[in-house]
Design an enzyme around this catalytic site. Structure first.
Site, PDB file in Angstrom:
ATOM      1  N   HIS A  73      75.095  42.668  93.192  1.00  0.00           N
ATOM      2  CA  HIS A  73      73.785  43.273  93.499  1.00  0.00           C
ATOM      3  C   HIS A  73      72.837  42.262  94.148  1.00  0.00           C
ATOM      4  O   HIS A  73      71.631  42.275  93.903  1.00  0.00           O
ATOM      5  CB  HIS A  73      73.128  43.847  92.236  1.00  0.00           C
ATOM      6  CG  HIS A  73      73.905  44.962  91.593  1.00  0.00           C
ATOM      7  ND1 HIS A  73      73.658  46.290  91.870  1.00  0.00           N
ATOM      8  CD2 HIS A  73      74.917  44.952  90.694  1.00  0.00           C
ATOM      9  CE1 HIS A  73      74.483  47.042  91.152  1.00  0.00           C
ATOM     10  NE2 HIS A  73      75.264  46.257  90.442  1.00  0.00           N
ATOM     11  N   ASN A 146      73.172  52.811  88.126  1.00  0.00           N
ATOM     12  CA  ASN A 146      73.734  52.906  89.474  1.00  0.00           C
ATOM     13  C   ASN A 146      73.513  54.300  90.025  1.00  0.00           C
ATOM     14  O   ASN A 146      73.103  55.209  89.289  1.00  0.00           O
ATOM     15  CB  ASN A 146      75.243  52.621  89.441  1.00  0.00           C
ATOM     16  CG  ASN A 146      75.556  51.126  89.365  1.00  0.00           C
ATOM     17  OD1 ASN A 146      74.726  50.288  89.702  1.00  0.00           O
ATOM     18  ND2 ASN A 146      76.758  50.803  88.920  1.00  0.00           N
ATOM     19  N   TYR A 360      73.716  39.813  81.205  1.00  0.00           N
ATOM     20  CA  TYR A 360      72.467  39.778  81.985  1.00  0.00           C
ATOM     21  C   TYR A 360      71.583  38.603  81.592  1.00  0.00           C
ATOM     22  O   TYR A 360      71.049  37.890  82.441  1.00  0.00           O
ATOM     23  CB  TYR A 360      71.727  41.113  81.877  1.00  0.00           C
ATOM     24  CG  TYR A 360      72.473  42.203  82.614  1.00  0.00           C
ATOM     25  CD1 TYR A 360      73.662  42.709  82.099  1.00  0.00           C
ATOM     26  CD2 TYR A 360      72.050  42.679  83.834  1.00  0.00           C
ATOM     27  CE1 TYR A 360      74.383  43.669  82.772  1.00  0.00           C
ATOM     28  CE2 TYR A 360      72.763  43.651  84.521  1.00  0.00           C
ATOM     29  CZ  TYR A 360      73.932  44.142  83.981  1.00  0.00           C
ATOM     30  OH  TYR A 360      74.652  45.073  84.662  1.00  0.00           O
TER      31      TYR A 360
HETATM   32 FE1  HDD Z   1      75.718  44.913  86.186  1.00  0.00          FE
HETATM   33  C1  HDD Z   1      73.420  43.150  87.927  1.00  0.00           C
HETATM   34  C2  HDD Z   1      74.252  47.861  87.194  1.00  0.00           C
HETATM   35  C3  HDD Z   1      78.280  46.692  84.716  1.00  0.00           C
HETATM   36  C4  HDD Z   1      76.980  42.055  84.933  1.00  0.00           C
HETATM   37  N1  HDD Z   1      74.146  45.415  87.336  1.00  0.00           N
HETATM   38  C5  HDD Z   1      73.312  44.534  87.974  1.00  0.00           C
HETATM   39  C6  HDD Z   1      72.307  45.262  88.694  1.00  0.00           C
HETATM   40  C7  HDD Z   1      72.549  46.587  88.495  1.00  0.00           C
HETATM   41  C8  HDD Z   1      73.708  46.679  87.631  1.00  0.00           C
HETATM   42  C9  HDD Z   1      71.773  47.748  89.061  1.00  0.00           C
HETATM   43  C10 HDD Z   1      71.217  44.645  89.552  1.00  0.00           C
HETATM   44  C11 HDD Z   1      69.945  44.466  88.782  1.00  0.00           C
HETATM   45  C12 HDD Z   1      68.878  43.927  89.695  1.00  0.00           C
HETATM   46  O1  HDD Z   1      68.469  44.659  90.594  1.00  0.00           O
HETATM   47  O2  HDD Z   1      68.512  42.780  89.505  1.00  0.00           O
HETATM   48  N2  HDD Z   1      76.214  46.882  86.055  1.00  0.00           N
HETATM   49  C13 HDD Z   1      75.421  47.938  86.434  1.00  0.00           C
HETATM   50  C14 HDD Z   1      75.987  49.175  85.931  1.00  0.00           C
HETATM   51  C15 HDD Z   1      77.113  48.844  85.249  1.00  0.00           C
HETATM   52  C16 HDD Z   1      77.261  47.397  85.314  1.00  0.00           C
HETATM   53  C17 HDD Z   1      75.383  50.554  86.129  1.00  0.00           C
HETATM   54  C18 HDD Z   1      78.085  49.723  84.516  1.00  0.00           C
HETATM   55  C19 HDD Z   1      77.757  50.842  83.961  1.00  0.00           C
HETATM   56  N3  HDD Z   1      77.356  44.454  85.065  1.00  0.00           N
HETATM   57  C20 HDD Z   1      78.261  45.335  84.530  1.00  0.00           C
HETATM   58  C21 HDD Z   1      79.195  44.613  83.689  1.00  0.00           C
HETATM   59  C22 HDD Z   1      78.816  43.294  83.727  1.00  0.00           C
HETATM   60  C23 HDD Z   1      77.661  43.226  84.599  1.00  0.00           C
HETATM   61  C24 HDD Z   1      80.331  45.253  82.925  1.00  0.00           C
HETATM   62  C25 HDD Z   1      79.415  42.089  83.041  1.00  0.00           C
HETATM   63  C26 HDD Z   1      80.220  42.110  82.034  1.00  0.00           C
HETATM   64  N4  HDD Z   1      75.312  42.938  86.442  1.00  0.00           N
HETATM   65  C27 HDD Z   1      75.920  41.942  85.774  1.00  0.00           C
HETATM   66  C28 HDD Z   1      75.296  40.588  86.024  1.00  0.00           C
HETATM   67  C29 HDD Z   1      74.135  40.944  86.990  1.00  0.00           C
HETATM   68  C30 HDD Z   1      74.296  42.441  87.167  1.00  0.00           C
HETATM   69  C31 HDD Z   1      76.271  39.550  86.457  1.00  0.00           C
HETATM   70  C32 HDD Z   1      74.060  40.156  88.288  1.00  0.00           C
HETATM   71  C33 HDD Z   1      72.624  39.790  88.475  1.00  0.00           C
HETATM   72  C34 HDD Z   1      71.989  40.150  87.239  1.00  0.00           C
HETATM   73  O3  HDD Z   1      72.886  40.708  86.388  1.00  0.00           O
HETATM   74  O4  HDD Z   1      70.828  39.965  86.944  1.00  0.00           O
HETATM   75  O5  HDD Z   1      74.813  40.066  84.840  1.00  0.00           O
END
Ligand code: HDD
Length: 691
Positions: A73, A146, A360
């Site tokens: 993202h 999402n 997160y």
């Molecule tokens: Fe995630 C970012 C949505 C599963 C780990 N995720 C991130 C963002 C969104 C989502 C919208 C961007 C937020 C922003 O605008 O800063 N992610 C989802 C949805 C998931 C999902 C709807 C499943 C239902 N994510 C998911 C899993 C993991 C992560 C299973 C890790 C085990 N996601 C992350 C992260 C991020 C992230 C690596 C990257 C940047 C951040 O968090 O701040 O932690």
């Protein structure tokens, strides 16, 4: 209840804003600068001197302007707004922002793509993030969702795998912003649990026309907890007031070149122009005793609950009304965390959600350089913050007093622990052996993929087939293509056969019956919205254009909130057939714009104008391309000659083959565009696309 007004966050941010108007240039230390264009040298041609603190500071600050981009993202766009609940949901939850209809809870929303880097194009085929931070009186609640209601995988331990597979390949960092490569298809073809989500990804949901026209979903089943401790399972849905609309793939690819900021620009300009994006929050309530009433597991994030089984109850609205002041400070530094919940909202044991609860908070430490990121203006809660956490990189507060531990008497015992008013975790009973195994109730990976396929309109199905053919056609490994077709065969025989035929794979033998169930709410056609607010119309014209009709058209579109651009062979004021008496917009040059940037096109009337457009290759291509992308097209009087030149069916007066003329509105009689034409064209514009 805490009083909250829609501009409370804006007021809080005011103290962080720095206005440079009417100021003098200084260093970081406030020392006035004499000259910022020449470094300090020994003589005009001599070496620079180490003592030049202004040079050192300026370059040092520049060297460190970048922070790590989000690992997923990375590319996003944000806006502020507010949320208001329609009626109290106190029956279900103690979350104040869901119980008091008089509250305007301030929010910050960040939309994003998943795969591409910060500078990648907006219109790639990808999932879109829809993350909302509610600054509630009880602390921040982050709904990190999402635009698709299901996820690739069932367990968060697979997240690094699926992301490694979809991201650019490690050797050469190719391709950017695309899933059409071997590693992605290699992975998903071995993970049947991804099949439902991949169907969504191959559908037009993955190329939304605008952030304003896509849905959002919390994906997981969450819990709402009321004052009596009663627990209701819940799914969160955002529905755009403008309806759900997407691009077509050929168009999306071209926009990626013509305007890589297409969705970002659309969000920004809509808010600036007052066409405010609005969404309705809908909830699916599942009483605790219905947990096991379904053929799948509520804890499985690869499954939806069809709306026909559990209706989506509209509970409130979200309005985005203010663009950020600074992209980096706000949109880049905003930190969402699925674990940010307020009293009355709680988690379930969904194994994907459980892993997210760790990720997160963890990722922000690296991305934002330490543990104090909640103090950043965009992240700071409106609710008061008091605790014994301290120190660390970027501490911006000056904690007072001696009692920096609990219990203390030196600080009068403060901050006191609120006990009953504090967040109390739902006391779910948990009993089980430690085990690395998935529940049997997570085992069916195809039924809902079939449900999705069965629920699509004909054109949506043909787009899905084309998308699979495109993506798998870019996958070099024949064994991977074949494996994927075998999965599609489990979803639907016709689908598998159609895809196989386009990618050089033998037609699969039927393996079973399609269950025949559908959920009409899953089709993009289920929510078309009303009106034409914020839709963009290109009006093609050339010198000598018929002025009265052109002016009427501009006014009619403007009155309904659509945005018209006048495009002509050259930029600037356009000469009309009527001594230029009416007020008209300045023209943009045709060669700087493209049909893919518009929702519809009209060719203005006027003999000289039409004659010039017919000779203009850009104009001919513009119209032909708009038709290819099934957009509404209007032509006034002489303007129809351009449709003929572009070879549009029906433009020569002969009857168009079945359906081929749909969305094409022509005023045949000469003279200015009349009321009938305008009404009919605006009607066609409401209908969006004519596949
Ligand atoms: Fe995630 C970012 C949505 C599963 C780990 N995720 C991130 C963002 C969104 C989502 C919208 C961007 C937020 C922003 O605008 O800063 N992610 C989802 C949805 C998931 C999902 C709807 C499943 C239902 N994510 C998911 C899993 C993991 C992560 C299973 C890790 C085990 N996601 C992350 C992260 C991020 C992230 C690596 C990257 C940047 C951040 O968090 O701040 O932690």
């Amino acid at each position: 209840m805490t009083e909250l007004r829609r501009d409370d966050k804006d007021q809080q941010l005011a103290s962080a804003r720095v206005d440079h108007a009417d100021t003098r240039l200084t260093t970081d230390q406030g020392i006035p600068v004499e000259d910022t264009d020449n470094s300090l040298h020994a003589g005009t041609r001599g070496p620079s001197l180490l003592e030049d603190f202004h040079l050192r500071e300026k370059v040092m600050r520049f060297d460190h302007e970048r922070i790590p981009e989000r690992v997923v993202h990375a590319r996003g766009s944000g806006a502020y707004g507010y949320f208001q609940v329609y009626e109290s949901l106190a029956r279900y939850t103690t979350a104040e922002f869901l119980c008091d209809p008089s509250l305007h809870t301030p929010v910050f929303v960040r939309f994003s793509t998943v795969q591409g880097s910060r500078g990648s194009a907006d219109t790639v085929r990808d999932v879109r993030g829809f993350a909302t931070k509610f600054y509630t009186g009880q602390g921040n609640f982050d709904l990190v969702g999402n635009n698709m209601p299901v996820f690739f995988i069932q367990d968060g331990i697979k997240f690094p795998d699926v992301i490694h597979a979809v991201k650019p390949q490690p050797r050469n960092e190719i391709p950017q912003g695309a899933s059409a490569h071997d590693s992605f298809w290699d992975f998903v073809s071995q993970q049947p649990e991804t099949m439902h989500h991949v169907m969504w990804l191959m559908s037009d949901r993955a190329i939304p026309r605008s952030f304003r026209t896509m849905q959002g979903f919390g994906v997981h089943t969450f819990r709402l907890v009321n004052a009596q401790g009663g627990n209701t399972f819940v799914k969160f849905h955002w529905t755009p007031v403008l309806g759900t609309h997407s691009l077509v793939w050929n168009e999306a690819q071209k926009i990626a070149g013509v305007d890589p900021d297409f969705n970002r620009r659309d969000l920004w300009e809509s808010i600036e122009s007052g066409a405010l994006p609005e969404y309705e929050l809908g909830l699916q309530f599942i009483p605790e005793d219905r947990e096991f009433d379904f053929d799948w597991d509520l804890l499985d994030p690869t499954k939806i609950i069809p709306e026909e089984l559990v209706p989506v109850t509209p509970v409130g609205k979200l309005v985005l009304n203010r663009n950020p002041d600074n992209f980096f400070a706000e949109t880049e530094q905003v930190a969402f965390c699925v674990g940010n919940v307020v009293p009355g909202i709680d988690f379930t044991d969904d194994p994907l959600l459980q892993a997210r609860l760790f990720s997160y908070l963890d990722t922000q430490l690296t991305r934002l350089g330490g543990p104090n990121f909640a103090q950043l203006p965009v992240n700071r809660p409106l609710a008061p913050v008091h605790h014994h956490q301290q120190d660390g990189f970027g501490q911006h507060e000056i904690p007072m007093g001696e009692g920096n531990y609990h219990p203390n008497t030196l600080g009068g015992g403060c901050p006191v622990v609120p006990g009953g008013d504090g967040f109390r975790h739902f006391p779910e009973r948990v009993d089980g052996h430690k085990i690395r195994r998935r529940s049997e109730t997570f085992a069916d990976h195809y039924s809902q993929a079939t449900l999705f396929w069965n629920s699509m309109s004909d054109w949506e199905r043909s787009h899905i087939i084309e998308a699979y053919r495109f993506e798998l056609g870019k996958c070099d490994r024949m064994d991977v293509r074949k494996r994927l077709v075998d999965h599609l065969e489990q979803i639907d025989h016709q689908l598998a056969v159609a895809v196989a035929a386009g990618i050089g794979v033998d037609e699969p033998a039927p393996v079973g019956e399609n269950h025949g169930r559908s959920s009409p709410a899953l089709s993009l056609t289920a929510r078309t919205g009303e009106g034409v607010l914020g839709r963009r119309v290109a009006i093609l014209a050339a010198p000598g254009v018929e002025e009265v009709g052109l002016s009427r058209l501009c006014q009619a579109l403007d009155q309904r909130g659509a945005k018209a651009d006048l495009l002509a062979p050259a930029a600037g004021p356009l000469r009309t057939n009527n001594q230029d008496t009416l007020e008209l917009p300045e023209a943009k040059a045709l060669n700087t714009m493209a049909s893919v940037l518009y929702d519809a096109v009209v060719i203005a009337g006027g003999e000289d104008s039409a004659a010039a457009l017919v000779e203009d290759g850009y104009a001919v291509h513009f119209v032909a391309e708009a038709y290819l992308h099934a957009k509404p097209i209007g032509a006034v009087a002489e303007g129809v000659s351009l449709l003929r030149r572009a070879g549009l069916p029906g433009a020569d007066g002969a009857p168009a083959p079945d359906g081929a003329g749909a969305g094409v509105v022509i005023q045949t009689e000469n003279g200015p565009a009349g009321a009938d034409f305008l009404e009919e064209f605006i009607g066609a514009l409401t209908g969006q696309r004519y596949f």
